[in-house]
Write an enzyme that holds these catalytic residues in place. Structure first.
Site, PDB file in Angstrom:
ATOM      1  N   HIS A  20       0.835  -1.201   0.000  1.00 13.56           N
ATOM      2  CA  HIS A  20       0.000   0.000   0.000  1.00 13.56           C
ATOM      3  C   HIS A  20       0.869   1.249   0.000  1.00 13.56           C
ATOM      4  O   HIS A  20       1.757   1.394   0.826  1.00 13.56           O
ATOM      5  CB  HIS A  20      -0.907  -0.011   1.233  1.00 13.56           C
ATOM      6  CG  HIS A  20      -1.750   1.203   1.353  1.00 13.56           C
ATOM      7  ND1 HIS A  20      -1.852   1.903   2.523  1.00 13.56           N
ATOM      8  CD2 HIS A  20      -2.521   1.855   0.458  1.00 13.56           C
ATOM      9  CE1 HIS A  20      -2.662   2.938   2.346  1.00 13.56           C
ATOM     10  NE2 HIS A  20      -3.076   2.923   1.089  1.00 13.56           N
ATOM     11  N   ASP A  71      -4.919   3.816  -4.593  1.00 15.43           N
ATOM     12  CA  ASP A  71      -4.990   4.248  -3.196  1.00 15.43           C
ATOM     13  C   ASP A  71      -6.194   5.155  -2.937  1.00 15.43           C
ATOM     14  O   ASP A  71      -6.339   6.199  -3.569  1.00 15.43           O
ATOM     15  CB  ASP A  71      -3.697   4.980  -2.840  1.00 15.43           C
ATOM     16  CG  ASP A  71      -3.476   5.133  -1.358  1.00 15.43           C
ATOM     17  OD1 ASP A  71      -4.435   4.974  -0.576  1.00 15.43           O
ATOM     18  OD2 ASP A  71      -2.331   5.404  -0.962  1.00 15.43           O
ATOM     19  N   TYR A  74       9.710  13.128 -13.021  1.00 15.18           N
ATOM     20  CA  TYR A  74      10.967  12.367 -13.008  1.00 15.18           C
ATOM     21  C   TYR A  74      11.404  12.068 -11.577  1.00 15.18           C
ATOM     22  O   TYR A  74      11.804  10.950 -11.257  1.00 15.18           O
ATOM     23  CB  TYR A  74      12.087  13.138 -13.701  1.00 15.18           C
ATOM     24  CG  TYR A  74      12.013  13.223 -15.204  1.00 15.18           C
ATOM     25  CD1 TYR A  74      11.311  12.301 -15.980  1.00 15.18           C
ATOM     26  CD2 TYR A  74      12.675  14.244 -15.877  1.00 15.18           C
ATOM     27  CE1 TYR A  74      11.269  12.394 -17.358  1.00 15.18           C
ATOM     28  CE2 TYR A  74      12.642  14.348 -17.262  1.00 15.18           C
ATOM     29  CZ  TYR A  74      11.950  13.419 -17.990  1.00 15.18           C
ATOM     30  OH  TYR A  74      11.913  13.514 -19.358  1.00 15.18           O
TER      31      TYR A  74
END
Length: 143
Positions: free
Chosen positions: A22, A64, A112
């Site tokens: 998670h 999530d 990035y």
């Protein structure tokens, strides 16, 4: 072959999806992305589009629900409000698998940087521009 699992999800990617916990993040990136130098474990799926891989991954991996944003695309450099076809398709796929969720956007270098901390990077053969998406894994609740 396994029943119910999209065949483009090979054993390396299935292992990563299962091993992630998670809050861990996984990046699905295009053919131009500097994936080898990104840092996390790299899985190559040359010849597949980022949208096909995203669709397959989201058949297995929950996003999530404990955060406001759980799927991220990379903003267009010089025009952060612009949405490429890849962004629109990523958003549609997120909504297909996780109704009520949507694609958020990150500035290029912020994207990035976030990928550097990801659990893994999946490099596709996607040649369309901005074919990069980052996902935050959720939980599977007890039945």
């Amino acid at each position: 072959m396994l029943k119910g699992i999209p065949p483009i999800l090979g054993p390396d990617l299935l292992y990563v999806l299962r091993a992630m916990g998670h809050g861990d993040e996984i990046a699905i990136v295009d053919a131009n992305y500097p994936a080898d130098s990104a840092g996390p474990q790299l899985i190559r799926l040359d010849g597949l589009s980022a949208t096909d891989v995203l669709d397959a991954v989201l058949t297995l991996m929950p996003l999530d629900t404990f955060v406001d944003e759980q799927a991220f695309g990379m903003e267009v450099v010089g025009d952060p409000k612009k949405r490429e076809l890849t962004h629109k398709e990523f958003d549609r796929l997120v909504k297909k698998h996780e109704p009520g969720m949507k694609l958020a956007m990150l500035e290029r270098f912020a994207f990035y940087e976030r990928v550097h901390g990801a659990f893994a990077v999946v490099q596709t053969g996607e040649r369309r521009l901005y074919g990069n998406v980052l996902l935050k894994k959720g939980i599977v609740r007890p039945e």
